[in-house]
Write a protein that holds these residues in place. Structure first.
Motif, PDB file in Angstrom:
ATOM      1  N   THR A  81      16.316 -42.774 120.648  1.00  0.00           N
ATOM      2  CA  THR A  81      16.962 -41.887 119.858  1.00  0.00           C
ATOM      3  C   THR A  81      17.460 -40.303 119.787  1.00  0.00           C
ATOM      4  O   THR A  81      18.228 -39.809 120.706  1.00  0.00           O
ATOM      5  N   SER A 112      27.438 -46.562 126.214  1.00  0.00           N
ATOM      6  CA  SER A 112      27.661 -46.161 124.905  1.00  0.00           C
ATOM      7  C   SER A 112      28.548 -46.518 124.708  1.00  0.00           C
ATOM      8  O   SER A 112      28.670 -46.703 123.266  1.00  0.00           O
ATOM      9  N   LEU A 123      19.290 -49.500 124.141  1.00  0.00           N
ATOM     10  CA  LEU A 123      19.560 -49.144 122.441  1.00  0.00           C
ATOM     11  C   LEU A 123      21.230 -50.140 123.055  1.00  0.00           C
ATOM     12  O   LEU A 123      21.603 -51.101 121.917  1.00  0.00           O
ATOM     13  N   HIS A 173      19.801 -42.177 112.396  1.00  0.00           N
ATOM     14  CA  HIS A 173      19.006 -41.645 113.503  1.00  0.00           C
ATOM     15  C   HIS A 173      20.878 -43.427 114.334  1.00  0.00           C
ATOM     16  O   HIS A 173      21.283 -42.580 114.852  1.00  0.00           O
ATOM     17  N   CYS A 188      26.898 -41.045 121.869  1.00  0.00           N
ATOM     18  CA  CYS A 188      27.651 -42.105 122.906  1.00  0.00           C
ATOM     19  C   CYS A 188      29.061 -41.324 122.727  1.00  0.00           C
ATOM     20  O   CYS A 188      29.891 -41.144 123.469  1.00  0.00           O
ATOM     21  N   LEU A 223      23.033 -40.944 117.026  1.00  0.00           N
ATOM     22  CA  LEU A 223      23.001 -41.806 118.270  1.00  0.00           C
ATOM     23  C   LEU A 223      24.816 -42.033 118.485  1.00  0.00           C
ATOM     24  O   LEU A 223      25.166 -41.706 120.168  1.00  0.00           O
TER      25      LEU A 223
END
Length: 326
Positions: free
Chosen positions: A219, A275, A238, A250, A258, A254
């Motif tokens: 990440t 994403s 992920l 995190h 995305c 992330l």
């Protein structure tokens, strides 16, 4: 007569992409150059760009157009229009085909192609000056002095999904090999990094628990990875994993990454799709993200014409509605 386009797609190593038809098609398990039928009021160039996006989630650049091939299969007659294309994408996302391979151009003559594609391949070989390889030609690589170099060479030479899955199965049982795949995924060697990360994602399909200790590092590294193919593999990992395994901080990293990918006009279709799935999973943890994701998807569907991403967006919109109800 059916008008069909196809693409001879080259990567950075001048390898050619071929795809295998499925069991229930009219040419089961034959190989071909990817492409498809023209729609009404669609140019040949528009058709091949659309077909490659829909079938493979890849972006290509058209370099030239070749002479059409007219072929009668008996039950149908086609006019096949070949385009020579380049791409920086290494990993097709198969939606219609059974398998794919990147192969050296000189081996095209030994492929079990559909009949019309045999003519396309032969003309391409004649145009480039490559001589078809004999079918029984051996292509063994010289053994390297170290195990590490041998492994890197093996990963770089992988040309099919079956080969990647074989390495993935071995890595699932061998912690040293698993760690090597993870290390190679961060390599400055773009081809090695892509193929290692792709194989790593296959490991995670079968042994998701192996990647849990490394999720936070992946990440953190996402924003610094300029290799789009590697980033796509990491986002796939992920999107399929349990995001409760990483910290709240995190989660924020992330989500920001995305949303940025979704709102970018330069992100590949597969990156947008992964994403989207990741943010949906985060919305299950943080329901406040659901509205922002819904707005982003609505905007995306108005801008993107690729059928795959539009369909994925609709599915996730339905899921978001369920979150809102609860």
């Amino acid at each position: 007569m059916i008008r069909v386009t196809c693409a001879i797609i080259r990567n950075e190593d001048n390898e050619i992409l071929i795809v295998q038809r499925g069991e229930k098609t009219d040419h089961p398990f034959k190989w071909e150059f990817p492409g498809g039928k023209l729609r009404k009021r669609e140019t040949e160039e528009e058709c091949i760009i659309r077909e490659i996006r829909e079938e493979l989630s890849m972006e290509v650049i058209i370099c030239s157009k070749s002479e059409p091939v007219v072929h009668d299969y008996g039950h149908k007659k086609i006019r096949l229009i070949p385009f020579l294309c380049d791409t920086l994408d290494e990993l097709p996302v198969l939606s219609e085909h059974e398998d794919f391979k990147w192969i050296p151009a000189e081996t095209l003559g030994s492929v079990d192609f559909c009949e019309a594609d045999i003519i396309v391949a032969s003309r391409y070989l004649g145009m480039t000056g490559n001589k078809p390889a004999a079918k029984n030609r051996e292509s063994e690589t010289e053994q390297s002095e170290t195990v590490d170099k041998d492994l890197q060479k093996m990963i770089n030479n992988m040309m099919s999904m079956q080969e990647a899955e074989w390495v993935a199965a071995s890595a699932g049982e061998n912690p040293v090999l698993f760690q090597k795949l993870l290390d190679y995924s961060y390599s400055p060697d773009r081809k090695l990094a892509f193929r290692a990360s792709w194989t790593l994602s296959k490991v995670c399909d079968k042994y998701p628990e192996l990647i849990y200790p490394h999720l936070e590092k992946i990440t953190e590294e996402l924003n610094g990875i300029d290799n789009e193919s590697t980033q796509r593999s990491f986002l796939r990992i992920l999107s399929l994993t349990d995001l409760q395994k990483i910290s709240e901080r995190h989660h924020g990293i992330l989500a920001e990454h995305c949303f940025k990918a979704l709102n970018s006009g330069f992100s590949a279709i597969a990156i947008k799709a992964y994403s989207m799935e990741i943010i949906y999973k985060l919305a299950l943890i943080y329901p406040g993200l659901a509205n922002e994701l819904a707005i982003t998807i609505n905007m995306l569907q108005g801008e993107v014409s690729a059928a795959g991403i539009v369909a994925r967006g609709r599915i996730i919109m339905k899921r978001i509605a369920e979150i809102s109800k609860s």
